[in-house]
Design a protein around this motif. Structure first.
Motif, mmCIF file in Angstrom:
data_model
loop_
_atom_site.group_PDB
_atom_site.id
_atom_site.type_symbol
_atom_site.label_atom_id
_atom_site.label_comp_id
_atom_site.label_asym_id
_atom_site.label_seq_id
_atom_site.Cartn_x
_atom_site.Cartn_y
_atom_site.Cartn_z
ATOM 1 N N UNK A 80 0.788 -1.014 -0.129
ATOM 2 C CA UNK A 80 -0.165 0.072 0.131
ATOM 3 C C UNK A 80 0.711 1.205 0.043
ATOM 4 N N UNK A 81 0.229 2.275 -0.625
ATOM 5 C CA UNK A 81 1.379 3.425 -0.771
ATOM 6 C C UNK A 81 1.335 4.291 0.700
ATOM 7 N N UNK A 82 2.439 4.595 1.058
ATOM 8 C CA UNK A 82 2.677 5.263 2.190
ATOM 9 C C UNK A 82 2.522 6.812 1.677
ATOM 10 N N UNK A 83 1.572 7.588 2.569
ATOM 11 C CA UNK A 83 1.321 9.088 2.287
ATOM 12 C C UNK A 83 2.507 9.829 2.751
ATOM 13 N N UNK A 86 5.899 1.576 -0.616
ATOM 14 C CA UNK A 86 4.862 0.975 -1.014
ATOM 15 C C UNK A 86 4.799 -0.322 -0.066
ATOM 16 N N UNK A 87 5.586 -0.607 0.989
ATOM 17 C CA UNK A 87 5.204 -1.601 1.771
ATOM 18 C C UNK A 87 5.474 -1.400 3.397
ATOM 19 N N UNK A 88 4.519 -2.184 3.885
ATOM 20 C CA UNK A 88 4.054 -1.745 5.390
ATOM 21 C C UNK A 88 4.221 -3.309 6.001
ATOM 22 N N UNK A 89 4.412 -3.127 7.293
ATOM 23 C CA UNK A 89 4.730 -4.397 8.059
ATOM 24 C C UNK A 89 3.817 -4.405 9.117
ATOM 25 N N UNK A 114 -12.918 -0.300 14.349
ATOM 26 C CA UNK A 114 -11.598 -1.032 14.611
ATOM 27 C C UNK A 114 -10.620 -1.048 13.629
ATOM 28 N N UNK A 115 -9.558 -1.055 13.722
ATOM 29 C CA UNK A 115 -8.316 -0.835 12.782
ATOM 30 C C UNK A 115 -7.362 -1.649 12.978
ATOM 31 N N UNK A 116 -6.615 -2.455 11.977
ATOM 32 C CA UNK A 116 -5.496 -3.095 12.043
ATOM 33 C C UNK A 116 -4.247 -2.133 11.725
ATOM 34 N N UNK A 117 -3.238 -1.882 12.727
ATOM 35 C CA UNK A 117 -2.280 -0.826 12.426
ATOM 36 C C UNK A 117 -1.006 -1.786 11.714
ATOM 37 N N UNK A 118 -0.636 -0.897 10.557
ATOM 38 C CA UNK A 118 0.566 -1.321 9.874
ATOM 39 C C UNK A 118 1.795 -0.281 9.644
ATOM 40 N N UNK A 119 2.937 -0.436 9.790
ATOM 41 C CA UNK A 119 3.983 0.138 9.723
ATOM 42 C C UNK A 119 4.634 0.417 8.641
ATOM 43 N N UNK A 120 5.047 1.539 8.124
ATOM 44 C CA UNK A 120 6.005 1.616 6.864
ATOM 45 C C UNK A 120 7.125 1.231 7.043
ATOM 46 N N UNK A 121 7.628 0.190 6.043
ATOM 47 C CA UNK A 121 8.941 -0.264 6.421
ATOM 48 C C UNK A 121 10.334 0.779 6.122
ATOM 49 N N UNK A 122 9.702 1.748 5.436
ATOM 50 C CA UNK A 122 10.894 3.116 5.292
ATOM 51 C C UNK A 122 10.776 4.200 6.338
ATOM 52 N N UNK A 155 -7.877 -1.718 -0.222
ATOM 53 C CA UNK A 155 -7.042 -1.320 -1.182
ATOM 54 C C UNK A 155 -5.770 -1.898 -1.208
ATOM 55 N N UNK A 156 -5.448 -3.179 -0.579
ATOM 56 C CA UNK A 156 -4.181 -3.665 -0.294
ATOM 57 C C UNK A 156 -3.878 -4.974 -1.126
ATOM 58 N N UNK A 157 -2.557 -5.260 -1.111
ATOM 59 C CA UNK A 157 -2.256 -6.547 -1.609
ATOM 60 C C UNK A 157 -1.347 -6.935 -0.634
ATOM 61 N N UNK A 158 -0.892 -8.220 -0.667
ATOM 62 C CA UNK A 158 0.064 -8.926 0.225
ATOM 63 C C UNK A 158 1.207 -9.575 -0.512
ATOM 64 N N UNK A 159 2.532 -9.177 -0.070
ATOM 65 C CA UNK A 159 3.568 -9.792 -0.555
ATOM 66 C C UNK A 159 4.022 -11.072 0.466
ATOM 67 N N UNK A 160 4.044 -12.093 -0.066
ATOM 68 C CA UNK A 160 4.406 -13.452 0.805
ATOM 69 C C UNK A 160 6.052 -13.897 0.662
ATOM 70 N N UNK A 161 6.672 -12.938 0.063
ATOM 71 C CA UNK A 161 8.138 -13.309 -0.096
ATOM 72 C C UNK A 161 8.829 -13.442 0.984
ATOM 73 N N UNK A 162 9.473 -14.607 1.226
ATOM 74 C CA UNK A 162 10.258 -14.915 2.599
ATOM 75 C C UNK A 162 9.446 -15.052 3.923
#
Length: 186
Positions: free
Chosen positions: A17-20, A25-28, A44-52, A100-107
């Protein structure tokens, strides 16, 4: 002989998802939730953190929902920041579509072949039937799974498919996230 392989997650996938704040475009996901009540309504929200940059984004789980319609067990899991609930929610196609998110299952996954030593076992058997089970809906290319599980290169697996020594009722090209079986012939 029948073998069972299991594709299991090792951690939560990366949320695309794009970070504003920094345009990454990567969140953990770390399994934390935020719950907010407005009289008889709850969000209720699930919180995600930008990896950058570390910016927090919120993925909507519940929006303006009547408190009485939320199961008490779900509400308790949200308040307890249940990491298993976070994994379940990320698997939910409706939540991914709504946010409007997708998942990256790499590793983020591991293939468990049951610890069989392929060189010794393969000499004794002409035909090996393998059932591949998915512990979570992880999209993986079957050719990659077979290559990893049999200790082969992907090109070697593709040659086996072309020769007819590796057959399946399921298409082995493209990605697969549902259980399937294949037969390996010597």
């Amino acid at each position: 002989m029948l073998e069972t392989w299991v594709v299991a997650p090792t951690c939560l996938p990366v949320v695309l998802r794009r970070c504003h704040a920094c345009a990454s475009e990567r969140f953990r996901a770390n399994g934390k939730f935020r719950v907010n009540a407005h009289h008889k309504l709850i969000d209720a929200w699930l919180l995600v953190l930008c990896t950058r940059c570390g910016e927090t984004a919120k993925l909507t789980v519940l929006e303006r929902t009547n408190v009485r319609s939320v199961r008490p067990a779900l509400l308790a899991r949200l308040h307890d920041n249940d990491p298993v609930l976070a994994a379940e929610l990320l698997q939910d196609p409706a939540l991914r579509r709504r946010n409007r998110i997708a998942l990256d299952w790499t590793d983020a996954w591991h293939l468990d072949t049951g610890g069989s030593d392929h060189a010794d076992l393969d000499r004794d058997r002409e035909v090996i039937d393998v059932t591949v089970r998915f512990a979570a809906r992880i999209p993986v290319r079957p050719v990659r799974l077979i290559a990893e599980g049999r200790g082969l290169t992907r090109a070697a697996v593709e040659r086996l498919i072309e020769k007819g020594n590796l057959v399946s009722a399921t298409r082995l090209t493209g990605k697969q996230s549902d259980d399937f079986t294949f037969t390996f012939k010597h």
